[in-house]
Design a protein around this motif. Structure first.
Motif, PDB file in Angstrom:
ATOM      1  N   TRP A 140      21.777  89.890  36.170  1.00  0.00           N
ATOM      2  CA  TRP A 140      21.609  90.956  35.199  1.00  0.00           C
ATOM      3  C   TRP A 140      22.646  90.785  34.104  1.00  0.00           C
ATOM      4  O   TRP A 140      23.778  90.418  34.371  1.00  0.00           O
ATOM      5  N   ARG A 145      25.536  91.755  31.390  1.00  0.00           N
ATOM      6  CA  ARG A 145      26.608  92.750  31.385  1.00  0.00           C
ATOM      7  C   ARG A 145      26.383  93.671  30.191  1.00  0.00           C
ATOM      8  O   ARG A 145      26.580  93.281  29.050  1.00  0.00           O
ATOM      9  N   CYS A 205      19.990 103.057  32.994  1.00  0.00           N
ATOM     10  CA  CYS A 205      20.543 102.363  34.152  1.00  0.00           C
ATOM     11  C   CYS A 205      21.652 101.416  33.693  1.00  0.00           C
ATOM     12  O   CYS A 205      21.463 100.653  32.743  1.00  0.00           O
ATOM     13  N   ARG A 230      22.693  98.768  35.122  1.00  0.00           N
ATOM     14  CA  ARG A 230      22.427  97.366  35.442  1.00  0.00           C
ATOM     15  C   ARG A 230      21.377  96.758  34.530  1.00  0.00           C
ATOM     16  O   ARG A 230      21.595  95.723  33.929  1.00  0.00           O
ATOM     17  N   CYS A 231      20.222  97.417  34.370  1.00  0.00           N
ATOM     18  CA  CYS A 231      19.135  96.824  33.578  1.00  0.00           C
ATOM     19  C   CYS A 231      19.012  97.418  32.187  1.00  0.00           C
ATOM     20  O   CYS A 231      18.421  96.815  31.305  1.00  0.00           O
ATOM     21  N   CYS A 267      17.253 103.571  40.203  1.00  0.00           N
ATOM     22  CA  CYS A 267      16.577 103.161  38.972  1.00  0.00           C
ATOM     23  C   CYS A 267      15.124 102.817  39.293  1.00  0.00           C
ATOM     24  O   CYS A 267      14.858 102.104  40.261  1.00  0.00           O
ATOM     25  N   CYS A 279      14.868  98.533  38.164  1.00  0.00           N
ATOM     26  CA  CYS A 279      15.532  97.482  38.949  1.00  0.00           C
ATOM     27  C   CYS A 279      15.902  97.921  40.361  1.00  0.00           C
ATOM     28  O   CYS A 279      16.464  97.137  41.121  1.00  0.00           O
ATOM     29  N   LEU A 330      18.257  99.873  41.406  1.00  0.00           N
ATOM     30  CA  LEU A 330      19.685 100.042  41.683  1.00  0.00           C
ATOM     31  C   LEU A 330      19.903 101.413  42.305  1.00  0.00           C
ATOM     32  O   LEU A 330      19.472 102.427  41.768  1.00  0.00           O
ATOM     33  N   TYR A 365      21.936 104.566  43.010  1.00  0.00           N
ATOM     34  CA  TYR A 365      23.005 105.259  42.299  1.00  0.00           C
ATOM     35  C   TYR A 365      23.953 106.006  43.229  1.00  0.00           C
ATOM     36  O   TYR A 365      24.764 106.794  42.766  1.00  0.00           O
ATOM     37  N   TYR A 409      30.001 101.533  37.519  1.00  0.00           N
ATOM     38  CA  TYR A 409      29.223 100.346  37.871  1.00  0.00           C
ATOM     39  C   TYR A 409      29.824  99.106  37.203  1.00  0.00           C
ATOM     40  O   TYR A 409      30.013  98.071  37.841  1.00  0.00           O
ATOM     41  N   TYR A 410      30.129  99.197  35.928  1.00  0.00           N
ATOM     42  CA  TYR A 410      30.609  98.058  35.149  1.00  0.00           C
ATOM     43  C   TYR A 410      31.924  97.512  35.709  1.00  0.00           C
ATOM     44  O   TYR A 410      32.110  96.308  35.825  1.00  0.00           O
ATOM     45  N   LYS A 441      33.089  98.100  38.741  1.00  0.00           N
ATOM     46  CA  LYS A 441      32.995  98.032  40.201  1.00  0.00           C
ATOM     47  C   LYS A 441      34.014  98.958  40.867  1.00  0.00           C
ATOM     48  O   LYS A 441      34.744  98.563  41.776  1.00  0.00           O
TER      49      LYS A 441
END
Length: 141
Positions: free
Chosen positions: A6, A8, A20, A22-23, A39, A42, A44, A46, A113-114, A116
């Protein structure tokens, strides 16, 4: 689900838009402030997200205080009746405090998320770890 790579995505752009992290396609929210379970694009999950009171804290510090100061200024400068506050100060408070909550919550979730972000854990006592670029303390300090 495939092991797809995916891109960034910027947490600010995806979070403020409520997408989302991620996507960048699926919806982050399932209501005004309620997070969706996952999501729809994708898949994901949450459940990692916990912005807690972060959005409310930022709104209180940066928006609520000036809005309350407006009401105080109005009262001190003009000594207006309460019904004037009802039609001026109350709408200012509501219009400046409620709309920023959703974009701020989205931004905080996307940032989790970004970067982690995880819940903190204690290091074992026999293996202390140096955090970041911290140098050991000089003797005698």
């Amino acid at each position: 689900m495939s092991a797809r790579e995916w891109p960034r995505l910027s947490p600010f752009e995806t979070g403020v838009k409520g997408r989302c992290p991620r996507c960048g396609q699926g919806h982050l929210f399932d209501g005004f402030l309620a997070l969706a379970p996952r999501c729809e694009v994708c898949e994901l999950d949450y459940s990692f997200a916990d912005p807690a009171d972060g959005p409310a804290f930022f709104v209180i510090c940066f928006v609520c205080i000036p809005a309350v100061l407006f009401g105080i200024w109005l009262e001190v400068a003009y000594q207006v009746p309460y019904w004037v506050h009802l039609f001026t100060t109350l709408p200012v408070l509501l219009l400046t405090c409620i709309p920023p909550l959703r974009p701020l919550k989205g931004w905080l979730v996307a940032s989790q998320y970004y970067y982690k972000a995880e819940e903190g854990r204690l290091a074992p006592a026999d293996r202390p770890e140096v955090v970041g670029d911290a140098a050991p303390e000089a003797p005698g300090r």
